[in-house]
Scaffold this active site. Structure first.
Site, PDB file in Angstrom:
ATOM      1  N   GLN A 123       0.802  -1.217   0.000  1.00  0.00           N
ATOM      2  CA  GLN A 123       0.000   0.000   0.000  1.00  0.00           C
ATOM      3  C   GLN A 123       0.837   1.271   0.000  1.00  0.00           C
ATOM      4  O   GLN A 123       0.330   2.340  -0.319  1.00  0.00           O
ATOM      5  CB  GLN A 123      -0.947  -0.013   1.202  1.00  0.00           C
ATOM      6  N   HIS A 135       0.912  -9.322   4.430  1.00  0.00           N
ATOM      7  CA  HIS A 135      -0.227  -8.394   4.474  1.00  0.00           C
ATOM      8  C   HIS A 135      -0.891  -8.394   3.096  1.00  0.00           C
ATOM      9  O   HIS A 135      -0.573  -7.582   2.238  1.00  0.00           O
ATOM     10  CB  HIS A 135       0.259  -6.994   4.864  1.00  0.00           C
ATOM     11  N   ASN A 160      -1.654 -10.744   8.327  1.00  0.00           N
ATOM     12  CA  ASN A 160      -2.615  -9.687   8.579  1.00  0.00           C
ATOM     13  C   ASN A 160      -3.993 -10.088   8.053  1.00  0.00           C
ATOM     14  O   ASN A 160      -4.132 -10.480   6.884  1.00  0.00           O
ATOM     15  CB  ASN A 160      -2.171  -8.407   7.863  1.00  0.00           C
ATOM     16  N   GLU A 161      -4.988  -9.978   8.902  1.00  0.00           N
ATOM     17  CA  GLU A 161      -6.390 -10.211   8.522  1.00  0.00           C
ATOM     18  C   GLU A 161      -6.575 -11.473   7.679  1.00  0.00           C
ATOM     19  O   GLU A 161      -7.039 -11.415   6.540  1.00  0.00           O
ATOM     20  CB  GLU A 161      -6.967  -8.992   7.792  1.00  0.00           C
TER      21      GLU A 161
HETATM   22  O1  IFM Z   1      -6.182  -0.787   4.195  1.00  0.00           O
HETATM   23  C1  IFM Z   1      -6.678  -1.855   4.931  1.00  0.00           C
HETATM   24  C2  IFM Z   1      -5.537  -2.704   5.458  1.00  0.00           C
HETATM   25  O2  IFM Z   1      -4.724  -3.170   4.443  1.00  0.00           O
HETATM   26  C3  IFM Z   1      -6.098  -3.902   6.198  1.00  0.00           C
HETATM   27  N1  IFM Z   1      -7.066  -3.516   7.188  1.00  0.00           N
HETATM   28  C4  IFM Z   1      -8.112  -2.600   6.792  1.00  0.00           C
HETATM   29  C5  IFM Z   1      -7.507  -1.388   6.103  1.00  0.00           C
HETATM   30  C6  IFM Z   1      -8.627  -0.415   5.680  1.00  0.00           C
HETATM   31  O3  IFM Z   1      -9.495  -1.031   4.799  1.00  0.00           O
END
Ligand code: IFM
Length: 411
Positions: free
Chosen positions: A23, A118, A162-163
Site C-alpha cells: 500500500q 499483508h 494480517n487479517e
Molecule cells: O487498508 C486496509 C488494510 O490493508 C487492512 N485492514 C483494513 C484497512 C482499511 O481497509
C-alpha cells in the site's frame, strides 16, 4: 464507564501507526495484486498501485515524521514477493533493505512491529494455487526462515498474517468473479473454507518457525474484527433477543471468531476494528442505515466498534494479551478522524479499566495510501502528494502523537 479519567498508558504500551508494504512502497511488480490490478478482471479496481507513496525509497522520511510526532512504535510489513521473487530464489538485497528499516526504526526510537504477510503473495505462489495448494504452509515457513535476519534481533513483535479472515473473504470474492457466483448485497461473503483452514495451518507453522528462529519475539496474528450486532428493532422478548444474538453470531463466527479462536495461547492477538455490521434475523448483513454517517469507504462511522471488538476478543481468547494493530477512518475531514479516534480510544480505555489486557494501539494508517483498488479513501495521519510524494502531517497526527508523548489518554 471508565472509573479512571485520564489514565496513564501502562509501561511498555505500544503507541504507533501501521502501514503495509504493497500500500505504500510502490512498484511491487512481482506480486499477485500487481497482476490483478492490471488484469482487467474486476471493476472493483479503479486504479493501480503504481508508485504508491514511494516508501520503498522514502521510509526514512516516514519514520522521521512518526518519531518526531511522538509515536514510539511503527508497524510495517515486509514483502514476500520482493524477498522471494521466484520460488526458492531469495533476494539478499531485499532482506538487507528490510533489515535497514528495522535498524532505522530503532535509531529513531521507534520499536518496529514486523508483519510477514499483508494480503499480497508472490505471483508464482498464487499461480501454483495460493494458500489452498499443497505445501503452502511449508513455502510460507521457508520464506520466514529466509527473512529471519530482518526480525532476529531488534524486533519484539512479529505478526504472521494480517487479517487472515479477509484473505479468505477475498478468495470467496475471487471465486465469485471467476465462476459467476453470487455475492451478498451487503456485508462480507462467507470466507472460503479451504482458505480458512490453510491459513490457520500456515499461521501455526509460521508461529513455530518464528519462535524457533527468534524465541524472544512475541508472535501473533491480526484479525479484522467483525462487530456483528442484531439490527436494532422494536422491543424484543428475551427469547427474541436471544434469537437475534444468535443470528449475529452465525454471521460473525466464520468471518472472524474462527480466526480468533485459532490464536488462543499465542503471545498476543491483534484486534483490527473500523465499524460494525448490522445483522437481520436470517443471519444476513443489512445495508448501512440511510441516516448513519458514512466514511469514504461507505462504512458506518461507529468508533464504539473498538470497545466491542476488544471485549469480544478477550472473551474468545482468554488470557491472550491484545494489541490494537489497526483502527482508523477514511475521511477527507480530519476533524472527523480526531472525533472517531478519540471515541475509539475512550472505548479502549474503558475496556482496559474493566480488565481487558490491551498492550498497544496502532492507528491505521500512518500515510494516505493505496486502499486496495483506489487512492480515494484517505486513512492517513499524514497526507502524501500523489505526484511529488511530499508528506504533510495532518492535525490528527500531531494530536495522536502528543498522546504518545504524554503517555496519557485524554479521557
Ligand atoms: O487498508 C486496509 C488494510 O490493508 C487492512 N485492514 C483494513 C484497512 C482499511 O481497509
Amino acid at each position: 464507564m471508565n472509573p479512571n479519567p485520564n489514565p496513564t498508558l501502562p509501561d511498555g504500551f505500544l503507541w504507533g501507526a501501521s502501514t503495509a508494504a504493497h500500500q505504500i512502497e510502490g512498484g511491487n511488480t512481482n506480486s499477485d495484486w500487481w497482476y490483478l490490478e492490471h488484469s482487467g478482471l474486476t471493476d472493483r479496481i479503479k486504479e493501480p498501485s503504481g508508485d504508491a507513496c514511494d516508501s520503498y525509497h522514502r521510509w526514512r522520511e516516514d519514520m522521521d515524521l512518526l518519531a518526531r510526532l511522538g509515536f514510539t512504535d511503527y508497524r510495517f510489513s515486509i514483502e514476500w514477493a520482493r524477498i522471494e521473487p521466484a520460488p526458492g530464489e531469495f533476494s539478499q538485497a531485499a532482506i538487507a533493505h528490510y533489515r535497514r528499516m528495522v535498524e532505522g526504526a530503532q535509531e529513531r526510537g521507534l520499536r518496529p512491529m514486523v508483519t510477514l504477510h499483508h494480503f499480497t503473495n508472490p505471483l508464482w505462489f498464487e499461480q501454483r494455487g495460493g494458500w489452498t495448494a499443497a505445501g503452502s504452509d511449508e513455502l510460507f515457513a521457508r520464506y520466514i526462515e529466509a527473512a529471519a535476519p530482518v526480525f532476529a534481533s531488534g524486533v519484539d513483535h512479529v505478526c504472521t498474517v494480517n487479517e487472515p479472515n479477509m484473505v479468505a473473504v477475498m478468495a470467496a470474492f475471487r471465486t465469485a468473479l471467476t465462476s459467476g457466483g453470487d455475492l451478498p448485497p451487503a456485508g462480507l461473503p462467507l470466507p472460503d473454507a479451504a482458505t480458512t483452514d490453510a491459513l490457520v495451518r500456515a499461521h501455526r507453522r509460521a508461529f513455530d518457525t518464528v519462535k524457533s528462529l527468534a524465541p524472544h519475539v512475541s508472535t501473533g496474528w491480526s484479525v479484522a474484527n467483525q462487530v456483528a450486532q442484531p439490527v436494532p428493532g422494536p422491543e424484543r422478548t428475551a427469547a427474541e433477543q436471544a434469537a437475534a444474538e444468535s443470528a449475529a453470531a452465525e454471521y460473525r463466527h466464520p468471518r472472524s471468531d474462527v480466526f480468533l479462536e485459532a490464536a488462543r495461547g499465542d503471545d498476543w492477538l491483534g484486534v483490527q476494528s473500523y465499524t460494525r455490521t448490522l445483522v437481520g434475523p436470517d443471519g444476513c448483513a443489512l445495508p448501512v442505515p440511510a441516516d448513519a454517517e458514512r466514511t469514504l469507504t461507505g462504512w458506518e462511522f461507529y468508533p464504539e466498534a473498538l470497545s466491542h471488538a476488544l471485549r469480544r476478543t478477550a472473551a474468545l481468547a482468554p488470557g491472550t494479551p491484545l494489541i490494537v494493530t489497526e483502527n482508523g477512518i477514511a475521511t477527507a475531514d480530519d476533524t472527523r478522524r480526531i472525533a472517531y479516534t478519540g471515541a475509539a480510544l475512550r472505548g479502549m480505555a474503558e475496556a482496559m479499566a474493566d480488565g481487558v489486557d490491551v498492550r498497544g494501539y496502532f492507528h491505521w494508517s500512518a500515510l494516505d495510501n493505496y486502499e486496495w483498488g483506489s487512492y480515494s479513501p484517505t486513512f492517513g495521519l499524514i497526507a502524501v502528494d500523489r505526484t511529488t510524494f511530499v508528506r504533510t502531517p495532518k492535525p490528527s497526527a500531531a494530536w495522536l502523537g502528543a498522546i504518545g508523548r504524554s503517555r496519557t489518554l485524554p479521557y
